[in-house]
Design an enzyme around this catalytic site. Structure first.
Site, PDB file in Angstrom:
ATOM      1  N   ASN A 187      -2.840 -10.744   9.529  1.00 63.58           N
ATOM      2  CA  ASN A 187      -1.662  -9.547   9.606  1.00 63.58           C
ATOM      3  C   ASN A 187      -0.354 -10.168   9.847  1.00 63.58           C
ATOM      4  O   ASN A 187      -0.188 -11.417  10.185  1.00 63.58           O
ATOM      5  CB  ASN A 187      -2.147  -8.617  10.437  1.00 63.58           C
ATOM      6  CG  ASN A 187      -1.470  -7.237  10.363  1.00 63.58           C
ATOM      7  OD1 ASN A 187      -1.380  -6.903   9.499  1.00 63.58           O
ATOM      8  ND2 ASN A 187      -0.845  -6.890  11.620  1.00 63.58           N
ATOM      9  N   LYS A 188       0.516  -9.509   9.872  1.00 63.31           N
ATOM     10  CA  LYS A 188       1.857  -9.578  10.188  1.00 63.31           C
ATOM     11  C   LYS A 188       2.156 -10.816  11.214  1.00 63.31           C
ATOM     12  O   LYS A 188       1.575 -10.567  12.074  1.00 63.31           O
ATOM     13  CB  LYS A 188       2.675  -8.485  10.496  1.00 63.31           C
ATOM     14  CG  LYS A 188       4.204  -8.682  10.557  1.00 63.31           C
ATOM     15  CD  LYS A 188       4.948  -9.450   9.462  1.00 63.31           C
ATOM     16  CE  LYS A 188       4.821  -8.886   8.177  1.00 63.31           C
ATOM     17  NZ  LYS A 188       5.291  -9.838   7.167  1.00 63.31           N
ATOM     18  N   ARG A 201       6.015  -2.589   0.230  1.00 63.96           N
ATOM     19  CA  ARG A 201       5.151  -3.601   0.953  1.00 63.96           C
ATOM     20  C   ARG A 201       3.959  -2.903   1.923  1.00 63.96           C
ATOM     21  O   ARG A 201       3.965  -1.500   1.861  1.00 63.96           O
ATOM     22  CB  ARG A 201       5.939  -4.453   1.891  1.00 63.96           C
ATOM     23  CG  ARG A 201       7.341  -3.861   2.455  1.00 63.96           C
ATOM     24  CD  ARG A 201       6.985  -2.912   3.438  1.00 63.96           C
ATOM     25  NE  ARG A 201       6.124  -3.419   4.443  1.00 63.96           N
ATOM     26  CZ  ARG A 201       5.411  -2.275   5.316  1.00 63.96           C
ATOM     27  NH1 ARG A 201       5.611  -1.337   5.152  1.00 63.96           N
ATOM     28  NH2 ARG A 201       4.548  -2.897   6.276  1.00 63.96           N
ATOM     29  N   GLY A 202       3.104  -3.810   2.408  1.00 62.92           N
ATOM     30  CA  GLY A 202       1.943  -3.296   3.147  1.00 62.92           C
ATOM     31  C   GLY A 202       1.088  -3.267   2.325  1.00 62.92           C
ATOM     32  O   GLY A 202       0.949  -2.951   0.969  1.00 62.92           O
ATOM     33  N   ALA A 203      -0.136  -3.699   2.656  1.00 64.71           N
ATOM     34  CA  ALA A 203      -1.408  -4.298   1.948  1.00 64.71           C
ATOM     35  C   ALA A 203      -1.846  -3.015   0.897  1.00 64.71           C
ATOM     36  O   ALA A 203      -1.758  -3.401  -0.105  1.00 64.71           O
ATOM     37  CB  ALA A 203      -2.773  -4.948   2.939  1.00 64.71           C
ATOM     38  N   ASP A 231      -3.867  -7.676   6.502  1.00 62.32           N
ATOM     39  CA  ASP A 231      -3.858  -7.967   4.964  1.00 62.32           C
ATOM     40  C   ASP A 231      -4.952  -8.515   4.338  1.00 62.32           C
ATOM     41  O   ASP A 231      -5.098  -8.293   3.104  1.00 62.32           O
ATOM     42  CB  ASP A 231      -2.373  -8.706   5.083  1.00 62.32           C
ATOM     43  CG  ASP A 231      -1.174  -8.100   5.424  1.00 62.32           C
ATOM     44  OD1 ASP A 231      -0.804  -8.089   6.412  1.00 62.32           O
ATOM     45  OD2 ASP A 231      -0.624  -7.429   4.487  1.00 62.32           O
ATOM     46  N   GLN A 235      10.070  -4.814  10.291  1.00 56.78           N
ATOM     47  CA  GLN A 235       9.410  -3.385   9.627  1.00 56.78           C
ATOM     48  C   GLN A 235       9.158  -2.512  10.899  1.00 56.78           C
ATOM     49  O   GLN A 235       8.999  -1.411  10.463  1.00 56.78           O
ATOM     50  CB  GLN A 235       8.044  -3.982   9.167  1.00 56.78           C
ATOM     51  CG  GLN A 235       7.927  -4.533   7.834  1.00 56.78           C
ATOM     52  CD  GLN A 235       8.008  -6.032   8.043  1.00 56.78           C
ATOM     53  OE1 GLN A 235       8.310  -6.628   9.157  1.00 56.78           O
ATOM     54  NE2 GLN A 235       7.725  -6.836   6.967  1.00 56.78           N
ATOM     55  N   ARG A 289       2.703 -11.612  -4.198  1.00 56.60           N
ATOM     56  CA  ARG A 289       2.566 -12.069  -2.788  1.00 56.60           C
ATOM     57  C   ARG A 289       1.085 -12.475  -2.746  1.00 56.60           C
ATOM     58  O   ARG A 289       0.028 -11.721  -3.199  1.00 56.60           O
ATOM     59  CB  ARG A 289       2.820 -10.629  -1.950  1.00 56.60           C
ATOM     60  CG  ARG A 289       4.368 -10.552  -2.191  1.00 56.60           C
ATOM     61  CD  ARG A 289       4.436  -9.457  -0.941  1.00 56.60           C
ATOM     62  NE  ARG A 289       4.772 -10.029   0.353  1.00 56.60           N
ATOM     63  CZ  ARG A 289       4.836  -9.367   1.574  1.00 56.60           C
ATOM     64  NH1 ARG A 289       4.705  -7.942   1.397  1.00 56.60           N
ATOM     65  NH2 ARG A 289       5.005  -9.829   2.666  1.00 56.60           N
TER      66      ARG A 289
HETATM   67  O1  MRU Z   1       4.900  -8.203   5.022  1.00 46.64           O
HETATM   68  P1  MRU Z   1       4.622  -6.809   4.895  1.00 46.64           P
HETATM   69  O2  MRU Z   1       5.444  -5.812   5.462  1.00 46.64           O
HETATM   70  O3  MRU Z   1       4.022  -6.432   3.446  1.00 46.64           O
HETATM   71  O4  MRU Z   1       3.324  -6.911   6.091  1.00 46.64           O
HETATM   72  C1  MRU Z   1       2.704  -5.773   6.070  1.00 46.64           C
HETATM   73  C2  MRU Z   1       1.663  -5.936   7.156  1.00 46.64           C
HETATM   74  O5  MRU Z   1       1.352  -6.936   7.572  1.00 46.64           O
HETATM   75  C3  MRU Z   1       0.554  -4.753   7.638  1.00 46.64           C
HETATM   76  O6  MRU Z   1       0.387  -4.713   8.849  1.00 46.64           O
HETATM   77  C4  MRU Z   1      -0.422  -4.814   6.769  1.00 46.64           C
HETATM   78  O7  MRU Z   1      -0.361  -4.884   5.518  1.00 46.64           O
HETATM   79  C5  MRU Z   1      -1.240  -3.491   6.906  1.00 46.64           C
HETATM   80  S1  MRU Z   1      -0.432  -1.919   6.077  1.00 46.64           S
HETATM   81  C6  MRU Z   1      -1.465  -0.802   6.243  1.00 46.64           C
END
Ligand code: MRU
Length: 327
Positions: free
Chosen positions: A228-229, A27-29, A218, A177, A70
């Site tokens: 973002n999250k 996970r993470g963009a 994201d 996270q 996603r």
């Molecule tokens: O749902 P996730 O864990 O994939 O969400 C991740 C985030 O929101 C991060 O802040 C974002 O992807 C940036 S990661 C460098």
């Protein structure tokens, strides 16, 4: 399984890669973009196509499958598109060579991610002072990228440059996270941090325990709105109220120039069980209705700067984002 167990997941076909993205094993963009590119490599290698047209059909199917994992992070679609563009350009090479080129492209995307993160780190560190106490949300670190991080990359660079810092880590409900991943990363790298629950951030700011917020992104619209999250928006308001700078660190591949504002960014809604349960343990009465948007939208007016690999973008975002893309 972090933070208690560290296991490597091996994916041997693109469907397994898609499952790993959907279930957030990865996970993470930026990380899901890179994983998707390697998913395309697996799809290419398993294709039995004899002609270019058949090959494009096979890869097209894999691309759609990977894209349906996603919806929010643009990096996923960006990476898939980048591999697809290569295939479209290389119509004239034989399939054997083309498969090799696809592998090379995925490797390039991965390697560039580390380099880009380091550049983001160097740019962002200019905004960090010795002694700063920084709040971060979710995980925008090595575990969300190929290995350095965006928001955590800025912190890593500032520390390397000799600045003394303290990091406050939001636990980041519902998936945690922050508590599970960011705390694990910071502990591993011996970066001083304190874990808080999400609802403590305001009080910390009020008590002058935090003087800066840095988060990842994201997807960013061309007017500078950031998705973002979930919980990021509330932090931006708290930061504004307490006169604390609120920064977003992200590669240019996270900016979606096709979107006028953040209102157009699709927000993933995940299983309500993530809210009614914590790590599989039920915390609400059976039958409780829950709402679970995985991301939220922070309007650009609350963002002090967007830190990219090409420099720091300030307001007016629409104009300055355009400028950075053509520079
Ligand atoms: O749902 P996730 O864990 O994939 O969400 C991740 C985030 O929101 C991060 O802040 C974002 O992807 C940036 S990661 C460098």
């Amino acid at each position: 399984k972090l933070p208690l167990k560290f296991e490597i997941v091996n994916c041997s076909n693109y469907r397994e890669v898609a499952e790993a993205i959907k279930s957030m094993k990865i996970r993470g963009a930026p990380a899901i973009g890179v994983a998707a590119a390697f998913g395309m490599v697996l799809a290419a290698n398993s294709s039995k196509a004899r002609t270019y047209q058949e090959f494009v059909q096979d890869i097209g199917k894999a691309k759609i499958y990977l894209a349906h994992t996603r919806p929010t992070a643009i990096n996923l679609f960006w990476a898939l598109e980048r591999v697809m563009n290569l295939i479209n350009i290389k119509k004239d090479v034989n399939l054997f060579e083309l498969k090799d080129l696809i592998l090379q492209e995925a490797k390039n995307i991965a390697q560039e991610d580390v380099e880009i993160n380091k550049k983001i780190g160097r740019c962002g560190s200019l905004l960090i002072k010795d002694g700063d106490s920084i709040l971060t949300h979710c995980n925008a670190g090595a575990l969300a990228t190929v290995g350095y991080g965006t928001a955590l990359g800025v912190i890593r660079t500032a520390l390397k440059e000799g600045k003394k810092l303290h990091v406050y880590v939001d636990e980041t409900r519902p998936v945690l996270q922050g508590a599970r991943l960011t705390a694990w990363e910071l502990m591993r790298d011996k970066i001083p941090f304190t874990l808080i629950t999400d609802n403590m951030a305001g009080f910390l700011m009020l008590k002058n325990k935090v003087n800066l917020v840095i988060v990842g992104a994201d997807r960013i619209a061309r007017n500078g709105d950031v998705v973002n999250k979930i919980g990021t928006y509330s932090l931006s308001i708290l930061a504004r109220e307490n006169k604390i700078p609120f920064y977003v660190a992200a590669p240019l591949s996270t900016i979606d120039l096709s979107l006028k504002s953040g209102e157009e960014i699709p927000i993933e809604e995940r299983d309500p069980d993530e809210v009614t349960h914590i790590l599989g343990k039920q915390i609400a009465p059976t039958g409780t209705k829950a709402f679970n948007p995985a991301f939220d939208l922070t309007p650009h007016r609350y963002i002090g700067a967007i830190i990219t690999e090409k420099g720091i973008i300030r307001k007016p975002y629409e104009k300055n984002i355009k400028k950075i893309f053509i520079s």
